[in-house]
Each structure stands twice: as C-alpha cells, then as structure tokens.
Design a protein around this motif. Structure first.
Motif, PDB file in Angstrom:
ATOM      1  N   SER A 331       0.824  -1.213   0.000  1.00 16.13           N
ATOM      2  CA  SER A 331       0.000   0.000   0.000  1.00 16.13           C
ATOM      3  C   SER A 331       0.864   1.271   0.000  1.00 16.13           C
ATOM      4  N   PRO A 367      -5.006 -10.012   9.975  1.00 10.68           N
ATOM      5  CA  PRO A 367      -5.804  -9.490   8.853  1.00 10.68           C
ATOM      6  C   PRO A 367      -5.104  -8.353   8.110  1.00 10.68           C
ATOM      7  N   ASN A 368      -4.348  -7.521   8.848  1.00 10.47           N
ATOM      8  CA  ASN A 368      -3.671  -6.408   8.189  1.00 10.47           C
ATOM      9  C   ASN A 368      -2.604  -6.898   7.204  1.00 10.47           C
ATOM     10  N   HIS A 370      -2.586  -9.816   5.819  1.00  7.92           N
ATOM     11  CA  HIS A 370      -3.294 -10.502   4.753  1.00  7.92           C
ATOM     12  C   HIS A 370      -3.774  -9.501   3.712  1.00  7.92           C
ATOM     13  N   LYS A 371      -4.303  -8.383   4.201  1.00 12.42           N
ATOM     14  CA  LYS A 371      -4.830  -7.354   3.308  1.00 12.42           C
ATOM     15  C   LYS A 371      -3.709  -6.790   2.420  1.00 12.42           C
ATOM     16  N   GLU A 372      -2.571  -6.509   3.044  1.00  5.30           N
ATOM     17  CA  GLU A 372      -1.450  -5.953   2.277  1.00  5.30           C
ATOM     18  C   GLU A 372      -1.001  -6.927   1.183  1.00  5.30           C
ATOM     19  N   GLU A 374      -2.737  -9.168  -0.216  1.00  6.09           N
ATOM     20  CA  GLU A 374      -3.762  -9.196  -1.264  1.00  6.09           C
ATOM     21  C   GLU A 374      -3.573  -8.049  -2.249  1.00  6.09           C
TER      22      GLU A 374
END
Lengths: 411, 411
Positions: A331, A367-368, A370-372, A374
């Motif tokens: 990000s 989750p953070n 994982h999100k990155e 993704e």
C-alpha cells in the motif's frame, strides 16, 4: 521533464508534513515503552496442552552437552550389555513431523522418533556417523572452540563421504541431545552486520556499535560469546538489504532516532537470527522490519519470525515473534507515490509465491498483513527499498522512515 | 583404524618440529623488515615508455571530481557554441584496449577512445545517460554521501531502463574523468571483514581490530572514510574463506603472531581490495595469501594482485602486487601428508581452468608459481583450506601456519 517535476513535488509534500524530531520521538517512545512490558514466551510448549507431544531444544552449556553425550553413550553400553544391541533413538525431522503452533507463532517438531540400529545394513553407516559426530562434538565442547559444518565434514571425509551427510546427522544430534545447534559449537558462517545504539561484550571485548564507522560490526558466528547487551535505543530496525543499511549507517540515522540497525544482507542466516532474538529478549525493544515489497521480502520476515522448516526443532531459539512490518508495504507504493517506472511487474513465479503465502499461517493470523499481501497479488506490482531513491538518495533516511515513525505506520 | 593413527602421527611429527614462538617470530620479523623498505609503485605508467599510450585513473577528492565534471560540461557548451555539436569522448574499456604491463604487474587500459555524439540515433540514449550520471555524481560529491550502483539506477529508472546500462556508463564516466569509481562516491556492497593488530579511524570513529571479538570488523564500503591506519603487525594474512578466518579469529592467532587477518569471504569485492591495498601502502607490511589449493584459489589471488579485466582502468588503485603465496599449495598436499580422502579430484572444468592459468602472465612471470600450478594440473588433485581439519580442528592455527612462518615457506 514533467515526470521528474511531479516526483519532486510528491517528495516535497511528504517532507513538509514531517513534524519536528522531538514530536516524532515522543510517538516512538510510546511503542518502546509498551515493548518494555512485553514478556517474551509467556507460554511454553508444556503450557499448551497440544494434541501432539512436541519437541523443542534448548541452549545448553558445553558441560551439559558433554554430560548429555556421556549419558547417551552409557545408555548404549547398557543396551549392548543387556543384549538389546547398539543403536540410537533419533527424532524425525521430516515435514510430516512438523507443526505450526499458533499460540507460540512458530513451527515446532512433533515427537515422532525412529530407531537407528547399528546391526542393520540400511542404517549401519548412519549409526557410525552419528557416533563419530557425538565424539567430535564432545571434543569441541571440551576444548570450548567453534568450527563450521565444513570443518566438521573435513575431519573424517572417508566416513562422511559428502557434507550433506555430516550436516544432516548434526541436526539429528541436536534433536537427540535436546539442544540447539549452536550449543554443539558448530556454527554457520556469519554475514550479518549491526550498527547503532548498542553496546555489548563479545569474547571479552566491549563493542560500542555507535563507534563502528559506516561499515558496522560483523555479527559473530557464535552467539554464546555475546553478552551484557546494553542500549538506549527505542527500537530495532531490521533491514533486508545491504544498500539500505549502508544509507542509514552513513547518515547515522540512529543518532537522530535512537535505534539499532541490523541486516543479514538478504536471506537471514542463523547467526543474525540468534543475534536479533537475543537483542529482543535482553533489551525488550520493538522490532520494525524494512524489506522489499515483494513475496521474497515477506518470506524473509517470516523466517525471522516463525523460523524455517529446516530447523523447526530449534524454533524457540531462532525466532523473534512480534516483528512489525514497517515497509515497504504494497500500500506504500501509492501512498508514497512511488513513480510507476520504479515499480516492477511481478513474474508468474512471484505471483504464485504470493498466492501461496496468503495460505501461510503467519499471514492468515493477521488481517492487516493478509490485506497488504492481497494488494500485492492484485496489483501484481513489486518494488525494492531502493525505489525510494527515485525521490533522492537520502529520502529513505530523511523522509520515508521519519514519516513512518511519526504516523506509527507499521502493522 | 590404521588411517586415523597414521594421520595422528603425521600431525604430531609436524607439531614436534615447531620451534618456540620467539624463534619463529625472529624469522617473520626479517621479512617484515624487508617489506618496510619496499617502495610501492616505483614505476608509474609514464616512466615505462610503452609502445602504447595507456590510461589510468587516480583517486580524486569530491571537489576535484566536481571540477572535472564542470570542465567537461563547459567543454561541451563550447563545442555546441562552436558548431561542433554535443558529445563525449569516451575511453574504450573493451579487452582489445587492455594491456598487461609486466613492469607494473597489472592490467591497464590503452588510450583508444570513441566519440559519443548526441545527434546520432545509435548513441543518443547513451549520451543522455552519460549526462544524467554526470549530474547525479556531481550531486553525490556536493552532498558528500555514498550510494550503491542499485541506488543510482533507481534514481531514474525510466531513463536507465536496466541497471546494466547505468553501471556501464558509470565505468565510462570514471574513465572519462580519470578518477576511480570510489571517487564518484558510488560503492559496492561490502562483505569483507578484518581482525587483528590494526587500529584505524573510520568516519571519525577509532576502530581497534584487536577488540572486535571473534566476528571482526566489517570492512566499510567507502575507503575514503578510512584513515590513520596504525599497526604493530609483522604481516597481513589474506584468507580466502570465512571458515579459516573464524578459526584464526577465535584462536586469536594475531596475539601469538602479530598480524592483521582479512577476508572477502570468497571472490574479492572492491571494498576489500581497496582496504588491502591501503594497508599494504600505509603500513608497508608483507601480505601472505592463504587460499584453497585449486585454480579458483589462484584466480582469487590474481584478482587481488593484478586486478580483474572488468575494472582494468582502475588497476593501480585496486591491486596489491607482491602477495606471497603461503598456501595451501599443491606441493603442500604431500609435504603435509594431507590424507587422500581429504583431497578432491579436479573436474574437467578445473583442469581446463588450471591449464589456462598456466598461460596467464601473472603465473608465467614467476617460475615457482608456475611449478606449483604444474603440480596441480599433473596430479589433478585439489584441496580446501578446511582439509587441514583432518588433523584436528586447530591444526591450521597451531601447527600449519606456525610451521609455514618458521620455514618461511611462501613463494
């Protein structure tokens, strides 16, 4: 010349948003303080009541390793005298015998073991090699000297035939004796360096890492020679690459923001992992990771945090859980306006590795993270730490890192 | 158990022949004294009256590099105003333009140059890149900071496209300005380490290499930050491999025989070569080389001594002539009774490389070196430094090296 002007503007915009160093330091101090109260390893394997019995190794002194070896040999003598023959019970190190323990956040070894009898054509060589390694390690511990795996191999080439064989039995011996490989006084070659607000004693010499010029101090191959770590740093900055390390060392970043900077120059070696673990345990400092924004950078973080499958029996000594992912995160590429031409398209292999990582336990549990990941797999873009140089050579130390600290921008 | 007994006897025989350390030190002192009177580079290219005019580069200060760049740009402005267009005269770095100079014992560049015009489809990109690199280097010298080649590439990915292009123009710029690459403040990543009887100042920090534990001091990437070298050593021990370095550092070999121990951990990098050169020049110490007994070990010595073809324009700054080949030499295998199983058969590629080396100038000029290499190629056997471990882990530091020093056994 439109693009360079835009780039300069983006760089300036971030630079302007920087608060005075004191304000940034106050922010950093908060995380440092909360790390002080962090108790490493509140849980041990024994506390967990796992369905499988698991095996872990501990650091042992030379005297204890010698005692363990002598105990092993006496047991064998008893077994022979009792008519049960000559052989070793060797813990299995295969991946079927490995387990990721979420509570501990690392890979451990289940308790499957196999018997290695001497009186068997299939295992007579390995049993002999095991005996020879036990003898050599006993000798090393008695003399209190350290050697490399390569040295060990060369002491008896005729028997070992190739280094893979002595290396593999060496890991078996670690598991058998229940001690770390470094307790056996067999070390890997060093490649890490450290610089910054850290003082320690190495083999009797007092090392002040603020006075190590721009090259830094080479991390010693044998961690048991390191003691009395002291530091007034607020955090440890774990850097993937040599070039970023050099930039920060030359700019004496640690004088502006008190920290210790460490790198293994790529893939983490055992000595650097042990050194990081020791810093984290002794100094109770938060660890911030600065790696390339690609699957390989994440893999490097995971080796520091959860260990490699290859040495899972030693995971409690080698791993530093709770490393914060500071950057370069997928990000960040948009957030910091990294110019298009400094981003690289991911190869098919990269994308596959990224997708595989999405399924890994250490990614799934956060989750953070994982999100990155993704974002990375979706945009199919990667970037090296060096990509920040497109804003100027010192952008990393003068803008990017201070901004990250100011915003507490890690996950 | 016949073989191990024989091995132990052989080891003991050598150990018994060792004289007291004082006697060995007296022997070593002689070579150290004769090295003190050694004048480096009594001849320069200008003295030689060579058939070809040759080009060499020198170390320049940041101010001088900036002045050279400004001169270059002013000349271009003049050329444009005079109607002669925009372009650079760039020295050729191709192997056809390289020359081994026996008197200097290194490779230098002949004076062929080519014109790189902007107004030409074939060279417009390269001319632009050259201009951009000149601008970036000017900026680095003004700020007095150092970056890696990778950083440089990332400052303008759009223009450079791939790192090979900025790297290659960087070498062109070195030759054009007549200065070393390190004068341009662009450095390679470091990997060398040093330990022993050496004190120096690095970027203002006083580094005492006798107090660097067992890990040693990382050699800095930028040699111009290193100054005020002092030493009471009698010689410099140049070691090919990390493992041997570690053995000698842990045994504090330099306390028994005053020396400085240095390694690049394999293939010599620019930073380690510059550091060795500086030690040799400033301290006037003899350099003894300890490498594997194989063609690769010899190649490593040759890079330290004569330079690599890739950077021949910079050979006077990077090379340390007059390195003595201490060991492990092909004749040592029999002399020190290295067990058969610790010797490895040379591969076809090894043998080919060995035969090619026989034709190289740096081997041909020394009959002793030539003879040793012939032994290697004839016996088709190689051995690593680690092969000495077959006599015991500390045989290298306790017997082999002291014996070598006692007998002045180097060529």
């Amino acid at each position: 010349m439109e693009a360079p002007r835009k780039q300069a503007q983006a760089a300036l915009a971030f630079r302007k948003r920087l608060k005075p160093d004191n304000a940034i330091l106050a922010t950093v101090r908060k995380i440092a303080d909360s790390a002080k109260s962090y108790k490493p390893q509140t849980q041990s394997l024994a506390d967990l009541n796992l369905p499988n019995a698991c095996k872990e190794v501990v650091d042992l002194s030379c005297a204890s390793v010698m005692a363990e070896i002598e105990k092993t040999i006496i047991n064998i003598a008893r077994s022979i005298l009792g008519g049960n023959g000559f052989g070793y019970s060797v813990p299995s190190r295969s991946s079927a015998n490995q387990l990721y323990v979420q509570e501990l956040d690392r890979i451990v070894l289940k308790d499957k073991a196999s018997f290695r009898p001497f009186a068997n054509m299939a295992s007579v060589r390995k049993t002999t090699i095991t005996t020879r390694i036990l003898q050599l390690v006993h000798q090393l511990c008695k003399k209190q000297i350290h050697v490399t795996k390569r040295d060990l191999f060369y002491t008896d080439v005729k028997l070992f035939q190739e280094q893979g064989q002595s290396d593999s039995v060496l890991d078996d011996v670690s598991c058998m004796l229940g001690c770390t490989r470094s307790s056996l006084n067999v070390v890997a070659s060093e490649k890490g360096v450290v610089v910054g607000r850290l003082v320690f004693v190495e083999d009797g010499d007092r090392i002040d890492c603020t006075k190590m010029g721009v090259g830094g101090k080479a991390i010693p191959p044998n961690i048991d020679k390191v003691k009395d770590m002291e530091s007034d740093a607020l955090f440890i900055l774990l850097v993937e690459k040599d070039a970023a390390f050099m930039r920060l060392a030359e700019d004496r970043f640690y004088n502006r923001f008190p920290c210790v900077i460490i790198t293994a120059k790529g893939q983490p070696d055992v000595a650097t992992r042990l050194f990081l673990k020791k810093m984290k345990t002794d100094l109770k400092l938060p660890v911030l990771g600065l790696v390339d924004s690609d699957p390989y950078g994440l893999k490097i973080l995971s080796v520091y945090m959860s260990g490699s499958k290859n040495m899972s029996y030693d995971s409690s000594n080698l791993t530093t859980p709770d490393i914060k992912w500071l950057g370069v995160r997928p990000s960040d590429l948009n957030k910091y306006k990294i110019p298009e031409q400094c981003r690289l398209p991911m190869t098919d292999q990269d994308i596959k590795t990224g997708k595989d990582l999405l399924e890994e336990d250490f990614i799934k549990k956060d989750p953070n993270w994982h999100k990155e990941l993704e974002v990375m797999v979706k945009t199919k873009e990667k970037a090296e730490i060096q990509a920040l140089s497109s804003f100027g050579f010192q952008y990393l130390s003068e803008v990017y890192l201070p901004m990250k600290l100011q915003e507490r921008d890690w996950i």
